[in-house]
Enzyme design. Structure first.
Site, short mmCIF file in Angstrom:
data_model
loop_
_atom_site.label_atom_id
_atom_site.label_comp_id
_atom_site.label_asym_id
_atom_site.label_seq_id
_atom_site.Cartn_x
_atom_site.Cartn_y
_atom_site.Cartn_z
N ASP A 72 0.96 -1.07 0.09
CA ASP A 72 0.10 -0.14 -0.27
C ASP A 72 0.98 1.25 0.01
OD1 ASP A 72 -1.74 -1.79 0.14
OD2 ASP A 72 -2.88 -1.08 2.25
N HIS A 133 4.89 -7.44 -0.54
CA HIS A 133 4.61 -8.92 -1.09
C HIS A 133 5.32 -9.18 -2.64
CE1 HIS A 133 0.91 -9.80 1.85
NE2 HIS A 133 1.17 -8.49 1.96
N SER A 236 8.19 3.66 4.77
CA SER A 236 9.20 3.72 4.06
C SER A 236 9.17 3.69 2.53
CB SER A 236 10.37 2.65 4.36
OG SER A 236 11.81 2.96 3.75
#
Length: 265
Positions: A72, A133, A236
């Site tokens: 995200d 992921h 980050s």
């Protein structure tokens, strides 16, 4: 000083306060950053801020077709760059030019990107889901760690400081897709990011006191699209680089979700 601050913050964030105080801290954090917890456990289930930062989804996301976002966040920049004769390959983020050699170090060979590079950088704010992921079916060939600073990678700082990503601590995963194309996933350390964790190799220790550069190579380390690779402790940036990847048009400045299609292989 930035690394010391980040270690202190990481220690405090990982501390488990008694329930009433921890619930108050968690709720204050959620309210301040306007975090949507509809996909996650109840806020009272997180015993520390670190547990809240690294929260897991409670139900699988729908994975869209082709190449998906690994996380995200917000796409700060997206584009293509080509190398000119006698010059190093570079790309631009917020008006600053990044040299591929400096960023990737020994995680690539020049011939692998001689036809240019497509790139996108995704900034994860403190409000975002912090796990990352596999964006497609892939094999991880190597992980290259480069020590560096832990400067903030907020959009404000990316606009302000030249070569910020190459100055910061980072881990580069060199991958091979199912179509046998090379892909680089660059995980950028940042202020207050206590660690970047990788589930497949616990020996990768970031923000360490005696950090030294290294490369780990792997055999038959394969992931299906959507499988978890690891997580940041706080926000980050993930930088995606590839020679044969076509990102969606007008992707820059858009918010994306893990599982959402962002490119075509």
């Amino acid at each position: 000083m930035d690394k010391f601050i980040s270690r202190v913050f990481g220690t405090i964030a990982g501390f488990e306060f008694f329930s009433f105080l921890q619930n108050f801290i968690n709720q204050a954090y959620v309210n301040y950053f306007k975090i949507d917890l509809s996909e996650f456990q109840d806020i009272k289930e997180y015993k520390s801020l670190t547990a809240l930062f690294t929260r897991a989804l409670q139900k699988p996301r729908v994975l869209e077709d082709d190449f998906i976002s690994p996380c995200d966040g917000k796409v700060l920049e997206c584009g293509k760059s080509f190398v000119g004769e006698g010059t190093n390959l570079a790309f631009s983020v917020k008006g600053f030019t990044y040299d591929i050699d400096e960023l990737l170090q020994n995680a690539y060979e020049k011939k692998e990107l001689e036809k240019g590079v497509s790139y996108a950088n995704i900034y994860l704010s403190p409000r975002d889901y912090h796990r990352y992921h596999a964006p497609c079916d892939l094999q991880i060939l190597s992980a290259t760690y480069t020590s560096g600073k832990l400067l903030s990678v907020s959009e404000k700082n990316v606009k302000k400081y030249a070569n910020l990503y190459a100055k910061n601590e980072r881990v580069v995963l060199k991958c091979l897709t199912a179509e046998k194309n090379l892909l680089w996933l660059v995980f950028i350390g940042a202020l207050n990011v206590g660690k970047m964790c990788f589930e497949f190799d616990k020996s990768i220790q970031t923000n360490a006191t005696n950090a030294h550069n290294f490369t780990h190579t792997y055999e038959n380390l394969e992931f299906k699209k959507g499988e978890e690779l690891g997580h940041f402790e706080l926000g980050s940036t993930i930088l995606i680089l590839a020679s044969k990847l076509e990102f969606q048009e007008n992707l820059s400045q858009k918010s994306v979700k893990f599982g959402q299609n962002i490119a075509k292989a």
